[in-house]
Design an enzyme around this catalytic site. Structure first.
Site, mmCIF file in Angstrom:
data_model
loop_
_atom_site.group_PDB
_atom_site.id
_atom_site.type_symbol
_atom_site.label_atom_id
_atom_site.label_comp_id
_atom_site.label_asym_id
_atom_site.label_seq_id
_atom_site.Cartn_x
_atom_site.Cartn_y
_atom_site.Cartn_z
ATOM 1 N N GLY A 1 -15.224 4.076 4.271
ATOM 2 C CA GLY A 1 -14.171 4.962 3.357
ATOM 3 C C GLY A 1 -13.474 4.302 2.203
ATOM 4 O O GLY A 1 -12.541 4.578 2.032
ATOM 5 N N HIS B 1 -11.844 -7.628 -12.537
ATOM 6 C CA HIS B 1 -12.606 -6.270 -11.823
ATOM 7 C C HIS B 1 -14.059 -6.578 -11.415
ATOM 8 O O HIS B 1 -14.593 -6.901 -12.067
ATOM 9 C CB HIS B 1 -12.680 -5.250 -13.092
ATOM 10 C CG HIS B 1 -13.006 -3.850 -12.440
ATOM 11 N ND1 HIS B 1 -12.008 -3.310 -11.849
ATOM 12 C CD2 HIS B 1 -14.173 -3.484 -12.470
ATOM 13 C CE1 HIS B 1 -13.135 -2.147 -11.566
ATOM 14 N NE2 HIS B 1 -14.373 -2.287 -11.676
ATOM 15 N N ASP C 1 0.773 -1.112 -0.091
ATOM 16 C CA ASP C 1 -0.041 0.150 0.012
ATOM 17 C C ASP C 1 0.833 1.165 0.112
ATOM 18 O O ASP C 1 1.906 1.275 0.718
ATOM 19 C CB ASP C 1 -0.815 0.104 1.211
ATOM 20 C CG ASP C 1 -2.109 0.858 1.204
ATOM 21 O OD1 ASP C 1 -3.209 0.602 1.057
ATOM 22 O OD2 ASP C 1 -1.782 2.219 0.806
ATOM 23 N N HIS D 1 -10.547 -5.379 -2.934
ATOM 24 C CA HIS D 1 -9.099 -5.485 -2.615
ATOM 25 C C HIS D 1 -8.965 -5.823 -0.947
ATOM 26 O O HIS D 1 -9.957 -5.573 -0.289
ATOM 27 C CB HIS D 1 -8.144 -4.428 -2.559
ATOM 28 C CG HIS D 1 -8.724 -3.037 -2.274
ATOM 29 N ND1 HIS D 1 -9.555 -2.247 -2.899
ATOM 30 C CD2 HIS D 1 -8.618 -2.308 -0.990
ATOM 31 C CE1 HIS D 1 -10.154 -1.159 -2.209
ATOM 32 N NE2 HIS D 1 -9.363 -1.217 -0.894
HETATM 33 P P1 AMP Z 1 -9.709 1.487 0.181
HETATM 34 O O1 AMP Z 1 -10.078 2.704 1.284
HETATM 35 O O2 AMP Z 1 -10.262 0.306 0.979
HETATM 36 O O3 AMP Z 1 -10.649 1.568 -0.963
HETATM 37 O O4 AMP Z 1 -8.254 1.521 0.132
HETATM 38 C C1 AMP Z 1 -7.501 1.978 -1.025
HETATM 39 C C2 AMP Z 1 -6.210 1.635 -0.531
HETATM 40 O O5 AMP Z 1 -5.341 1.761 -1.776
HETATM 41 C C3 AMP Z 1 -5.556 2.819 0.236
HETATM 42 O O6 AMP Z 1 -5.015 2.268 1.569
HETATM 43 C C4 AMP Z 1 -4.587 3.531 -0.579
HETATM 44 O O7 AMP Z 1 -3.436 3.835 0.308
HETATM 45 C C5 AMP Z 1 -4.054 2.327 -1.640
HETATM 46 N N1 AMP Z 1 -3.726 3.136 -2.816
HETATM 47 C C6 AMP Z 1 -4.281 3.958 -3.696
HETATM 48 N N2 AMP Z 1 -3.543 4.030 -4.938
HETATM 49 C C7 AMP Z 1 -2.292 3.267 -4.487
HETATM 50 C C8 AMP Z 1 -1.304 2.716 -5.468
HETATM 51 N N3 AMP Z 1 -1.007 3.381 -6.778
HETATM 52 N N4 AMP Z 1 -0.374 1.866 -5.095
HETATM 53 C C9 AMP Z 1 -0.578 1.358 -3.917
HETATM 54 N N5 AMP Z 1 -1.741 1.624 -3.088
HETATM 55 C C10 AMP Z 1 -2.647 2.669 -3.545
HETATM 56 ZN ZN ZN Z 2 -10.180 -2.851 -11.523
#
Ligand code: AMP
Ligand code: ZN
Length: 112
Positions: A94, A48, A32, A101
């Site tokens: 959030g 997806h 992350d 994921h």
């Molecule tokens: P969520 O709030 O469950 O949708 O989590 C999305 C997560 O994706 C967050 O913890 C972000 O820090 C992470 N994130 C967003 N863009 C990237 C990226 N390009 N590479 C790695 N992590 C990412």
């Molecule tokens: Zn996707």
């Protein structure tokens, strides 16, 4: 199926760089970008879909496959004493990226 506007599809296809720790035909695990614990990994399926609430038989096979793989991947990446999995669904949780994921958190004792 891919979504050309989805950041995690782009990561899965290698169009956006990521710090990958595991990849196979079905899934990818990467670090992350804004870690909320000493170890913070994200596991995504290569297909997806947006939400846990969109689960069907095929998608639940993919998620089950991911859950089977995650413990060894977590242990190999600094979570030998345990880890926590989180799936955010929707606004109140959030959720910011709408490609299902699993957050893998660990590497230290976690506050609840
Ligand atoms: P969520 O709030 O469950 O949708 O989590 C999305 C997560 O994706 C967050 O913890 C972000 O820090 C992470 N994130 C967003 N863009 C990237 C990226 N390009 N590479 C790695 N992590 C990412
Ligand atoms: Zn996707």
């Amino acid at each position: 199926m891919k979504d050309s506007n989805c950041i995690f599809c782009k990561i899965a296809e290698g169009q956006i760089p990521s710090a990958k720790v595991y990849e196979d035909d079905n899934m990818l695990v990467f670090k992350d970008i804004e870690p909320k614990a000493k170890v913070h990994l994200l596991a995504i399926g290569k297909d997806h879909f947006k939400l846990l609430s969109e689960m069907d038989e095929e998608r639940s096979r993919l998620l089950s496959y991911m859950l089977e793989k995650i413990p060894a991947i977590a242990a190999e990446n600094g979570c030998k004493n345990g880890f926590r999995l989180v799936i955010n669904q929707g606004e109140d949780a959030g959720q910011t990226v709408f490609h299902l994921h699993v957050h893998i958190l660990g590497g230290e004792p976690l506050p609840w």
